[in-house]
Design an enzyme around this catalytic site. Structure first.
Site, PDB file in Angstrom:
ATOM      1  CG  ASP A 181       1.513 -14.543  -5.906  1.00 27.86           C
ATOM      2  OD1 ASP A 181       1.891 -13.380  -6.135  1.00 27.86           O
ATOM      3  OD2 ASP A 181       1.992 -15.540  -6.488  1.00 27.86           O
ATOM      4  CB  SER A 182       2.779  -9.533  -3.182  1.00 31.00           C
ATOM      5  OG  SER A 182       1.534  -8.876  -3.318  1.00 31.00           O
ATOM      6  CG  ASP A 239      -1.421 -12.781  -8.481  1.00 33.97           C
ATOM      7  OD1 ASP A 239      -1.397 -12.894  -9.715  1.00 33.97           O
ATOM      8  OD2 ASP A 239      -0.488 -12.272  -7.814  1.00 33.97           O
ATOM      9  CD  GLU A 268       7.519  -8.008 -10.204  1.00 40.66           C
ATOM     10  OE1 GLU A 268       6.464  -8.641 -10.395  1.00 40.66           O
ATOM     11  OE2 GLU A 268       8.079  -7.942  -9.090  1.00 40.66           O
TER      12      GLU A 268
HETATM   13  O1  KIV Z   1       1.498 -10.366  -6.294  1.00 40.67           O
HETATM   14  C1  KIV Z   1       1.672  -9.185  -6.607  1.00 40.67           C
HETATM   15  O2  KIV Z   1       1.563  -8.262  -5.786  1.00 40.67           O
HETATM   16  C2  KIV Z   1       2.056  -8.890  -7.981  1.00 40.67           C
HETATM   17  C3  KIV Z   1       2.463  -7.489  -8.302  1.00 40.67           C
HETATM   18  C4  KIV Z   1       3.841  -7.238  -7.833  1.00 40.67           C
HETATM   19  C5  KIV Z   1       2.306  -7.176  -9.745  1.00 40.67           C
HETATM   20  O3  KIV Z   1       2.032  -9.753  -8.803  1.00 40.67           O
END
Ligand code: KIV
Length: 278
Positions: free
Chosen positions: A46-47, A85, A188
């Protein structure tokens, strides 16, 4: 093609002491390239809210958007495991909501596993998803969906940081994620000694980001790894290329050549039809 990566393979890698690689992917062409490079897990993170949509946090990302981007990634990969995610608001209301969201990521998106943020508080939720045989990856430490509680994207579990019990709480979170049936857990932004302690204690693999070298695997956000932004990179990330600068150079060359009449040349043009004889 090398053998398809599965969840049991990821578990075997920890047992064999083989490091696991995970990178975020949000579309088909990059999924293809990362798969070709040998990355074992493609995380549709979700980044994407921050690195693709240009938002200040991941909070506004919707389940529909995650399903769409998971479809793009699943279409591009041959070998890697696709991990979707669960975005903020798609699993916190109840284990039932989480199961329904996880099913959408698998059924519509093509994910082979899902990831969610949280430790002890998410144990029942992880259990509910794992019970329907959707593999779940946990995520503890800095959990970006909790940005407002944490007061920013801050390192968690520092001695003398947010109270003496914080390290123990993070250890308990990781233990709870494993006990609930997760197949792996992201650690993290936490001190490397704490990540090492969690990694040594858990039987499931730990995947670190800003958590030092003792984790069983590492994850990076694609845009950090490739240097796709031209300005800021988090301290824990490493830029393995400077593609942002390369894009600006290439597009700048194109602009100049069009303005100067140097592009297109005959090589890029179609010849007119030959006149008919007689
Ligand atoms: O959403 C994402 O990219 C993440 C990573 C930073 C582990 O959760």
């Amino acid at each position: 093609m090398e053998k398809k990566v599965t969840v049991p393979d990821i578990l075997r890698m920890k047992a064999a002491g083989e490091r696991i690689t995970m990178v975020t992917a949000y579309d088909c062409p990059f999924a293809r390239l990362l798969d070709e490079a040998g990355v074992e897990i493609l995380l549709v993170g979700d980044s994407l809210g921050m690195v693709v949509q240009g938002l200040p946090t991941t909070l506004p990302v919707t389940l529909d958007e995650m399903v769409y981007h998971t479809q793009l990634v699943a279409r591009g990969r041959k070998r890697a495991l696709v991990l979707g995610d669960l975005p903020f608001g798609a699993y916190q209301a109840s284990p039932q909501q989480a199961v329904e969201s996880a099913v959408r990521l698998v059924k519509e998106g093509g994910a082979e596993a899902v990831k969610l943020e949280g430790g002890i508080a998410m144990a029942r939720t992880i259990e509910a998803i794992a019970t329907i045989d959707v593999p779940v990856m946990g995520h503890v430490g800095l959990t970006p969906q909790s940005v407002h509680r944490m007061g920013g994207h801050r390192v968690q579990g520092r001695r003398g940081g947010h109270g003496p019990g914080e390290r123990e709480r993070l250890l308990d979170d990781a233990r709870a994620v494993q006990a609930a049936g997760a197949f792996a857990v992201v650690l993290e932004c936490m001190p490397l000694d704490l990540a090492a302690e969690i990694t040594a204690e858990l039987t499931i693999p730990t995947i670190g980001i800003g958590a030092g070298a003792h984790c069983d695997g590492q994850v990076l956000v694609l845009h950090d790894l490739l240097g796709l932004s031209t300005d800021w990179t988090p301290r824990f990330a490493k830029r393995y290329a400077e593609l942002g600068r390369e894009v600006v150079r290439a597009a700048g060359d194109y602009v100049r050549e069009v303005k100067d009449g140097l592009f297109p040349t005959e090589a890029q043009a179609f010849a007119p039809p030959k006149a008919k004889a007689g």
